[in-house]
Structure formats: structure tokens, C-alpha cells
Design a protein around this motif. Structure first.
Motif, PDB file in Angstrom:
ATOM      1  N   ARG A  14       0.834  -1.285   0.044  1.00  0.00           N
ATOM      2  CA  ARG A  14      -0.045   0.088  -0.126  1.00  0.00           C
ATOM      3  C   ARG A  14       0.823   1.224  -0.041  1.00  0.00           C
ATOM      4  O   ARG A  14       0.564   2.263  -0.506  1.00  0.00           O
ATOM      5  CB  ARG A  14      -0.929   0.010   1.264  1.00  0.00           C
ATOM      6  CG  ARG A  14      -2.091  -1.028   1.072  1.00  0.00           C
ATOM      7  CD  ARG A  14      -2.930  -1.111   2.193  1.00  0.00           C
ATOM      8  NE  ARG A  14      -4.071  -1.912   1.883  1.00  0.00           N
ATOM      9  CZ  ARG A  14      -4.825  -2.411   2.889  1.00  0.00           C
ATOM     10  NH1 ARG A  14      -4.690  -1.865   4.111  1.00  0.00           N
ATOM     11  NH2 ARG A  14      -6.264  -3.093   2.696  1.00  0.00           N
ATOM     12  N   GLU A  74      -3.408   2.640   7.291  1.00  0.00           N
ATOM     13  CA  GLU A  74      -4.591   1.869   8.048  1.00  0.00           C
ATOM     14  C   GLU A  74      -5.407   3.081   8.528  1.00  0.00           C
ATOM     15  O   GLU A  74      -6.517   2.928   8.539  1.00  0.00           O
ATOM     16  CB  GLU A  74      -3.722   1.209   9.332  1.00  0.00           C
ATOM     17  CG  GLU A  74      -4.730   0.594  10.234  1.00  0.00           C
ATOM     18  CD  GLU A  74      -4.026  -0.333  11.319  1.00  0.00           C
ATOM     19  OE1 GLU A  74      -4.936  -0.674  12.272  1.00  0.00           O
ATOM     20  OE2 GLU A  74      -2.816  -0.306  11.430  1.00  0.00           O
ATOM     21  N   LEU A 112      -7.399   4.963   5.772  1.00  0.00           N
ATOM     22  CA  LEU A 112      -8.463   3.841   4.998  1.00  0.00           C
ATOM     23  C   LEU A 112      -9.684   3.940   5.956  1.00  0.00           C
ATOM     24  O   LEU A 112     -10.552   3.813   5.518  1.00  0.00           O
ATOM     25  CB  LEU A 112      -7.938   2.560   4.921  1.00  0.00           C
ATOM     26  CG  LEU A 112      -6.864   2.610   3.416  1.00  0.00           C
ATOM     27  CD1 LEU A 112      -6.243   1.037   3.381  1.00  0.00           C
ATOM     28  CD2 LEU A 112      -7.607   3.093   2.556  1.00  0.00           C
ATOM     29  N   HIS A 127     -13.381   4.950   5.182  1.00  0.00           N
ATOM     30  CA  HIS A 127     -14.759   3.965   5.351  1.00  0.00           C
ATOM     31  C   HIS A 127     -15.427   4.455   6.412  1.00  0.00           C
ATOM     32  O   HIS A 127     -16.681   4.088   6.405  1.00  0.00           O
ATOM     33  CB  HIS A 127     -13.949   2.708   5.916  1.00  0.00           C
ATOM     34  CG  HIS A 127     -13.292   1.690   4.786  1.00  0.00           C
ATOM     35  ND1 HIS A 127     -14.177   1.349   3.668  1.00  0.00           N
ATOM     36  CD2 HIS A 127     -12.322   1.503   4.408  1.00  0.00           C
ATOM     37  CE1 HIS A 127     -13.502   0.713   2.719  1.00  0.00           C
ATOM     38  NE2 HIS A 127     -12.361   0.890   3.082  1.00  0.00           N
ATOM     39  N   LEU A 147      -5.259   6.592  -1.619  1.00  0.00           N
ATOM     40  CA  LEU A 147      -5.959   6.079  -0.437  1.00  0.00           C
ATOM     41  C   LEU A 147      -7.499   5.732  -0.890  1.00  0.00           C
ATOM     42  O   LEU A 147      -7.825   4.558  -0.613  1.00  0.00           O
ATOM     43  CB  LEU A 147      -5.994   6.925   0.811  1.00  0.00           C
ATOM     44  CG  LEU A 147      -4.636   6.851   1.321  1.00  0.00           C
ATOM     45  CD1 LEU A 147      -4.848   7.947   2.455  1.00  0.00           C
ATOM     46  CD2 LEU A 147      -4.068   5.836   2.017  1.00  0.00           C
TER      47      LEU A 147
END
Length: 205
Positions: free
Chosen positions: A31, A60, A63, A67, A202
Motif C-alpha cells: 500500500r 491504516e 483507510l 470507510h 488511498l
């Protein structure tokens, strides 16, 4: 002269060229590779790769914030213009830039601060949000002060201000705080297009 017109093919070929010319990318987590490749693709500069600094929790946390449908605060409208609106809508993410608000201009005139500084102060605690600073070192200096004083707690700071006055120093300060995850480009290089490319990287994940 023959040239490729398929956007997908152009991007695929571009990424292959980047991988060939920057073999050190293979040492990064997948990533993080994606982010650095986006930055190289945006700048057309292979030499920028070692200047990219990514906090171990940056991807981490970024993301997770996306979300959750976080808010993305940008320092200038050029960053905002470069974001993938389709992806933002898909994740329910609102992207905001208040640099042109009359109230920001009025407060900047009254206090003698830059408008970028005022926008950071007016953004509030930024709890769980993503802050993207692609142009103004004064915005990043202000945000760092807010974080240090416990006034702001963003999920991720993407700090890539560009220039010769304060840009390098503001990014060094961000890294030295080590209080929030960050993605930055060390030195004087940076800019709104780089900042937007990191967000888009991202979003594409």
C-alpha cells in the motif's frame, strides 16, 4: 507518430516504467508502494521517491477514516479540485476547503494571520478526520501547534506544502511530533497535486 490513447493502458504502462526505474519501491509494503508510485506519476520525477515519508500507521488510519465517512479538510481549493469526487461520494466522504470564505478573510485581516492559518483554527478538533495541506506551510505550522496543545486530533495528516520559506521546516515539525499518523514529502518539494494524489491513492485502495 503512434501513441497510446487508452487511459487504462497509459496508467498501466506508466506504473511499469516507475517500477522499472525505482527498484527500491519493492522494499515497501504494497500500500505504501501505491502511494509513492502515485506521487512519482504525478510529478514525473523518479528522484522524489526517497523523500516520501509515511508513518507506519498512516495507511491504516487513513483507510479507516475514509470507510467511516470522515471529512477531509484541505488548505487550498487546488487540492480540493484534484480529488476523485466519484470515490469521495462512494465512501460518503465530504471534502471541504474554507480558504475563500468571507469570514476567513475577515478574521485574517483582523488578526494579521494568513487565511490558511485561520482555516485550520476554525476547523475545530478535527477528531477522526483527514487534513490535507498541499500549499501553505503556515497551515501546517498551525495544525501542528493545535495537535501539540491537544486542540486537534485528526486521523491522518497529509502535509506536502511546497516552497522555500517554511515548507521544509513545517514538514519536519509534523514528523517530529509523532502524535498523529502522517504522509509527507521532505524538503522544499510538494504542492497541491502531490497532496491530492496521496488522497486519491488511498481512495483507490
Amino acid at each position: 507518430m503512434k501513441f497510446t490513447v487508452d487511459p487504462g493502458a497509459i496508467e498501466q504502462e506508466s506504473m511499469a516504467i516507475i517500477e522499472k526505474n525505482v527498484p527500491s519501491l519493492a522494499l515497501l509494503p504494497a500500500r505504501e508502494q501505491s502511494i509513492v508510485k502515485r506521487i512519482i506519476h504525478t510529478t514525473g520525477d523518479f528522484n522524489i521517491a526517497p523523500l516520501v515519508k509515511i508513518h507506519p500507521q498512516a495507511v491504516e488510519r487513513g483507510l479507516a477514516a475514509i470507510h467511516r465517512g470522515c471529512t477531509i479538510f484541505t488548505d487550498v481549493n487546488m487540492v480540493l479540485a484534484g480529488l476523485n469526487n466519484k470515490k469521495l461520494t462512494e465512501f460518503g466522504v465530504q471534502a471541504i476547503c474554507r480558504i475563500a470564505d468571507p469570514s476567513v478573510a475577515a478574521e485574517a485581516t483582523r488578526t494579521g494571520q494568513t487565511r490558511a492559518m485561520v482555516t485550520m483554527r476554525q476547523a475545530g478538533a478535527l477528531q477522526g478526520d483527514i487534513v490535507v495541506i498541499g500549499n501553505a506551510p503556515t497551515a501546517l505550522f498551525t495544525l501542528c501547534a493545535m495537535i501539540e496543545q491537544g486542540e486537534a486530533d485528526p486521523a491522518l495528516v497529509i502535509g506536502t506544502p511546497v516552497g522555500f520559506v517554511g515548507a521544509s521546516e513545517s514538514k519536519e515539525l509534523l514528523v517530529s511530533l509523532n502524535k498523529v499518523p502522517y504522509i509527507t514529502v521532505q524538503g522544499t518539494r510538494g504542492g497541491s497535486t502531490i497532496a491530492a494524489s496521496i488522497v486519491n491513492a488511498l481512495l483507490y485502495m
